[in-house]
Scaffold this motif. Structure first.
Motif, PDB file in Angstrom:
ATOM      1  N   GLU A 111      74.067  68.441 -50.369  1.00 31.61           N
ATOM      2  CA  GLU A 111      74.800  69.606 -50.896  1.00 31.61           C
ATOM      3  C   GLU A 111      74.215  70.093 -52.211  1.00 31.61           C
ATOM      4  OE1 GLU A 111      79.273  70.319 -49.940  1.00 31.61           O
ATOM      5  OE2 GLU A 111      79.046  68.203 -50.442  1.00 31.61           O
ATOM      6  N   SER A 112      73.983  69.143 -53.101  1.00 30.02           N
ATOM      7  CA  SER A 112      73.453  69.505 -54.412  1.00 30.02           C
ATOM      8  C   SER A 112      72.095  70.201 -54.271  1.00 30.02           C
ATOM      9  CB  SER A 112      73.342  68.229 -55.249  1.00 30.02           C
ATOM     10  OG  SER A 112      72.480  68.446 -56.329  1.00 30.02           O
ATOM     11  N   THR A 113      71.225  69.648 -53.429  1.00 24.15           N
ATOM     12  CA  THR A 113      69.881  70.226 -53.248  1.00 24.15           C
ATOM     13  C   THR A 113      69.954  71.606 -52.607  1.00 24.15           C
ATOM     14  OG1 THR A 113      68.997  67.988 -52.950  1.00 24.15           O
ATOM     15  CG2 THR A 113      67.590  69.803 -52.248  1.00 24.15           C
ATOM     16  N   ILE A 114      70.632  71.687 -51.474  1.00 21.23           N
ATOM     17  CA  ILE A 114      70.688  72.941 -50.702  1.00 21.23           C
ATOM     18  C   ILE A 114      71.325  74.068 -51.520  1.00 21.23           C
ATOM     19  CG2 ILE A 114      71.983  74.033 -48.809  1.00 21.23           C
ATOM     20  CD1 ILE A 114      71.283  71.698 -47.040  1.00 21.23           C
ATOM     21  N   PHE A 115      72.488  73.802 -52.118  1.00 22.90           N
ATOM     22  CA  PHE A 115      73.215  74.906 -52.750  1.00 22.90           C
ATOM     23  C   PHE A 115      72.673  75.273 -54.133  1.00 22.90           C
ATOM     24  CE2 PHE A 115      76.000  73.507 -49.294  1.00 22.90           C
ATOM     25  CZ  PHE A 115      76.011  74.700 -48.580  1.00 22.90           C
ATOM     26  N   THR A 116      71.940  74.350 -54.753  1.00 18.22           N
ATOM     27  CA  THR A 116      71.203  74.712 -55.969  1.00 18.22           C
ATOM     28  C   THR A 116      70.102  75.699 -55.589  1.00 18.22           C
ATOM     29  OG1 THR A 116      71.663  72.595 -57.038  1.00 18.22           O
ATOM     30  CG2 THR A 116      69.759  73.821 -57.858  1.00 18.22           C
ATOM     31  N   THR A 127      65.088  80.225 -44.259  1.00 17.58           N
ATOM     32  CA  THR A 127      63.770  79.583 -44.345  1.00 17.58           C
ATOM     33  C   THR A 127      63.861  78.276 -45.135  1.00 17.58           C
ATOM     34  OG1 THR A 127      62.680  81.731 -44.229  1.00 17.58           O
ATOM     35  CG2 THR A 127      61.384  79.929 -45.151  1.00 17.58           C
ATOM     36  N   MET A 128      64.582  78.308 -46.254  1.00  9.99           N
ATOM     37  CA  MET A 128      64.746  77.106 -47.084  1.00  9.99           C
ATOM     38  C   MET A 128      65.463  76.004 -46.307  1.00  9.99           C
ATOM     39  SD  MET A 128      67.442  75.461 -48.791  1.00  9.99           S
ATOM     40  CE  MET A 128      68.669  76.698 -49.196  1.00  9.99           C
ATOM     41  N   LEU A 129      66.514  76.362 -45.552  1.00 13.14           N
ATOM     42  CA  LEU A 129      67.285  75.371 -44.795  1.00 13.14           C
ATOM     43  C   LEU A 129      66.443  74.707 -43.708  1.00 13.14           C
ATOM     44  CD1 LEU A 129      70.639  77.361 -44.532  1.00 13.14           C
ATOM     45  CD2 LEU A 129      70.276  75.254 -45.855  1.00 13.14           C
ATOM     46  N   LEU A 130      65.591  75.495 -43.061  1.00 12.60           N
ATOM     47  CA  LEU A 130      64.732  74.943 -42.011  1.00 12.60           C
ATOM     48  C   LEU A 130      63.625  74.074 -42.609  1.00 12.60           C
ATOM     49  CD1 LEU A 130      64.480  77.948 -39.520  1.00 12.60           C
ATOM     50  CD2 LEU A 130      66.075  76.054 -39.526  1.00 12.60           C
ATOM     51  N   THR A 131      63.090  74.509 -43.742  1.00 16.81           N
ATOM     52  CA  THR A 131      62.045  73.736 -44.419  1.00 16.81           C
ATOM     53  C   THR A 131      62.612  72.424 -44.955  1.00 16.81           C
ATOM     54  OG1 THR A 131      61.034  75.830 -45.048  1.00 16.81           O
ATOM     55  CG2 THR A 131      60.221  73.894 -46.177  1.00 16.81           C
ATOM     56  N   PHE A 132      63.843  72.476 -45.493  1.00 14.36           N
ATOM     57  CA  PHE A 132      64.506  71.267 -45.991  1.00 14.36           C
ATOM     58  C   PHE A 132      64.616  70.232 -44.866  1.00 14.36           C
ATOM     59  CE2 PHE A 132      68.312  68.661 -46.461  1.00 14.36           C
ATOM     60  CZ  PHE A 132      68.151  68.127 -47.732  1.00 14.36           C
ATOM     61  N   ALA A 133      65.045  70.680 -43.688  1.00  9.45           N
ATOM     62  CA  ALA A 133      65.204  69.769 -42.551  1.00  9.45           C
ATOM     63  C   ALA A 133      63.860  69.167 -42.146  1.00  9.45           C
ATOM     64  CB  ALA A 133      65.828  70.510 -41.372  1.00  9.45           C
ATOM     65  N   GLN A 134      62.839  69.996 -42.128  1.00  8.38           N
ATOM     66  CA  GLN A 134      61.513  69.528 -41.712  1.00  8.38           C
ATOM     67  C   GLN A 134      61.001  68.434 -42.664  1.00  8.38           C
ATOM     68  OE1 GLN A 134      59.153  72.578 -39.948  1.00  8.38           O
ATOM     69  NE2 GLN A 134      57.273  71.761 -40.792  1.00  8.38           N
ATOM     70  N   ARG A 135      61.334  68.572 -43.946  1.00  8.65           N
ATOM     71  CA  ARG A 135      60.860  67.594 -44.948  1.00  8.65           C
ATOM     72  C   ARG A 135      61.766  66.369 -45.052  1.00  8.65           C
ATOM     73  NH1 ARG A 135      59.688  72.092 -49.547  1.00  8.65           N
ATOM     74  NH2 ARG A 135      57.716  72.866 -48.727  1.00  8.65           N
ATOM     75  N   ALA A 163      62.791  64.332 -31.021  1.00  8.92           N
ATOM     76  CA  ALA A 163      62.170  63.200 -31.724  1.00  8.92           C
ATOM     77  C   ALA A 163      61.140  63.719 -32.723  1.00  8.92           C
ATOM     78  CB  ALA A 163      61.562  62.201 -30.743  1.00  8.92           C
ATOM     79  N   TRP A 164      61.513  64.801 -33.428  1.00 10.24           N
ATOM     80  CA  TRP A 164      60.728  65.423 -34.507  1.00 10.24           C
ATOM     81  C   TRP A 164      59.475  66.150 -34.021  1.00 10.24           C
ATOM     82  CZ3 TRP A 164      64.797  64.937 -37.028  1.00 10.24           C
ATOM     83  CH2 TRP A 164      65.421  63.723 -37.284  1.00 10.24           C
ATOM     84  N   GLN A 165      59.408  66.454 -32.730  1.00 13.19           N
ATOM     85  CA  GLN A 165      58.227  67.156 -32.193  1.00 13.19           C
ATOM     86  C   GLN A 165      58.335  68.674 -32.344  1.00 13.19           C
ATOM     87  OE1 GLN A 165      55.463  65.245 -31.199  1.00 13.19           O
ATOM     88  NE2 GLN A 165      56.879  63.791 -32.131  1.00 13.19           N
ATOM     89  N   THR A 166      59.526  69.230 -32.111  1.00 11.27           N
ATOM     90  CA  THR A 166      59.712  70.682 -32.220  1.00 11.27           C
ATOM     91  C   THR A 166      60.190  71.004 -33.633  1.00 11.27           C
ATOM     92  OG1 THR A 166      60.334  70.724 -29.893  1.00 11.27           O
ATOM     93  CG2 THR A 166      60.816  72.698 -31.152  1.00 11.27           C
ATOM     94  N   THR A 167      59.261  71.379 -34.479  1.00 13.48           N
ATOM     95  CA  THR A 167      59.604  71.590 -35.891  1.00 13.48           C
ATOM     96  C   THR A 167      60.489  72.829 -36.054  1.00 13.48           C
ATOM     97  OG1 THR A 167      57.584  72.839 -36.256  1.00 13.48           O
ATOM     98  CG2 THR A 167      57.503  70.487 -36.739  1.00 13.48           C
ATOM     99  N   PRO A 168      61.431  72.780 -37.019  1.00 13.65           N
ATOM    100  CA  PRO A 168      62.351  73.915 -37.190  1.00 13.65           C
ATOM    101  C   PRO A 168      61.661  75.197 -37.646  1.00 13.65           C
ATOM    102  CG  PRO A 168      62.966  72.061 -38.624  1.00 13.65           C
ATOM    103  CD  PRO A 168      61.726  71.668 -37.921  1.00 13.65           C
ATOM    104  N   THR A 169      60.496  75.064 -38.278  1.00  8.77           N
ATOM    105  CA  THR A 169      59.819  76.264 -38.780  1.00  8.77           C
ATOM    106  C   THR A 169      58.916  76.920 -37.730  1.00  8.77           C
ATOM    107  OG1 THR A 169      58.096  74.862 -39.720  1.00  8.77           O
ATOM    108  CG2 THR A 169      59.862  75.523 -41.208  1.00  8.77           C
ATOM    109  N   LEU A 170      58.787  76.292 -36.556  1.00 11.42           N
ATOM    110  CA  LEU A 170      57.988  76.863 -35.475  1.00 11.42           C
ATOM    111  C   LEU A 170      58.632  78.188 -35.026  1.00 11.42           C
ATOM    112  CD1 LEU A 170      55.601  76.169 -33.415  1.00 11.42           C
ATOM    113  CD2 LEU A 170      57.426  75.373 -31.906  1.00 11.42           C
ATOM    114  N   HIS A 171      57.884  79.279 -35.011  1.00 12.53           N
ATOM    115  CA  HIS A 171      58.383  80.619 -34.624  1.00 12.53           C
ATOM    116  C   HIS A 171      59.489  81.143 -35.543  1.00 12.53           C
ATOM    117  CE1 HIS A 171      56.126  79.710 -31.066  1.00 12.53           C
ATOM    118  NE2 HIS A 171      57.029  78.890 -30.580  1.00 12.53           N
ATOM    119  N   MET A 172      59.716  80.481 -36.676  1.00 11.67           N
ATOM    120  CA  MET A 172      60.833  80.850 -37.558  1.00 11.67           C
ATOM    121  C   MET A 172      60.785  82.318 -37.988  1.00 11.67           C
ATOM    122  SD  MET A 172      61.467  79.141 -41.306  1.00 11.67           S
ATOM    123  CE  MET A 172      59.852  79.692 -41.915  1.00 11.67           C
TER     124      MET A 172
END
Length: 197
Positions: free
Chosen positions: A63-68, A89-97, A173-182
Motif C-alpha cells: 500500500e505504501s509503495t503503490i499509493f505513494t 503502467t506503474m501497477l503492472l510494472t510493480f507486479a512484474q518486479r 507461473a510468471w511466463q505471461t508478463t503483465p507488461t506484455l501488450h500493455m
C-alpha cells in the motif's frame, strides 16, 4: 552481531515474499519460513504475533509503495487520462518486479490464511479503482475526456484490466508478463474515450 528488530522484521517479510515467488507454492508455514531464515519459530514470533501479522506487514509495504507512486504521478501529470495510463503502467510494472507481492494482491497466496487478509486485498483494489475514478473525473473537467463517458465503468475496466493481468501473470507461473501488450491494451481501453482521437 545482533540484528536490530526493525531490520529483522524487514528480513522476515523479504523472505516471506521470496518464498511466495515460487509459482503455485504450497501453503507457507512459519516452520518453513523459520528454517529458510535459520531461526527458531519462537524467534519469528518475537517479531510478529502471527503469520497473519506477517501478511499484514506485506500489505503495508504494498500500500505504501503503490499509493505513494500514485500520488507522485497525480502531482506530476496534469492530464487526467495520462494519469490513469501511468497509474495502470506503474501497477503492472510493480507486479512484474514483485512476484511474491502479486500473489498477495491477487489473493492467491491468501486462500488458506486468515479471512481478514482477503478483505485487505479487496480494500487495495477499491483504492486503485478510486484512484482511476479521480484521474478520469479530472480528465472530464479539464476537457481531455469525453464528458459522456461513464467514469465508474471506465475506472472499473482499468481496475479489472490490472487485476486480470496480475492474475494471468501468477497463473502462468510468471511466463505471461503483465507488461506484455500493455501499451496497446491501454490504448484500446482509454483511446476511444478521449477527446483528441
Amino acid at each position: 552481531m545482533s540484528v536490530k528488530t526493525g531490520e529483522r522484521k524487514h528480513q522476515i517479510l523479504q523472505m516471506l515474499a521470496e518464498m511466495l515467488e515460487q509459482p503455485r507454492a504450497a501453503r507457507i508455514t512459519t516452520a518453513a519460513l523459520a528454517a529458510r531464515m535459520q531461526l527458531s519459530e519462537a524467534a519469528l514470533y518475537r517479531h510478529f504475533a502471527s503469520k497473519a501479522q506477517m501478511f499484514e506487514g506485506l500489505f503495508e509495504f504494498i500500500e505504501s509503495t503503490i499509493f505513494t507512486l500514485v500520488s507522485q504521478i497525480v502531482a506530476a501529470e496534469p492530464n487526467g487520462v495520462e494519469q490513469a495510463r501511468k497509474i495502470a503502467t506503474m501497477l503492472l510494472t510493480f507486479a512484474q518486479r514483485n512476484r511474491g507481492m502479486t500473489r498477495v494482491l491477487t489473493g492467491d497466496a491468501l486462500v488458506t490464511e486468515d479471512e481478514r487478509l482477503q478483505a485487505r486485498a479487496s480494500q487495495i483494489t477499491d483504492r486503485i479503482d478510486a484512484s482511476f475514478k479521480q484521474s478520469l473525473r479530472h480528465a472530464i473537467t479539464s476537457g481531455t475526456l469525453d464528458p459522456s463517458i461513464e467514469v465508474t465503468a471506465l475506472a472499473a475496466a482499468l481496475t479489472q484490466f490490472v487485476i486480470g493481468s496480475w492474475l494471468r501473470f501468477a497463473q502462468s507461473a510468471w511466463q505471461t508478463t503483465p507488461t506484455l501488450h500493455m501499451e496497446t491494451q491501454l490504448k484500446l481501453i482509454l483511446g476511444a474515450a478521449t477527446n483528441d482521437r
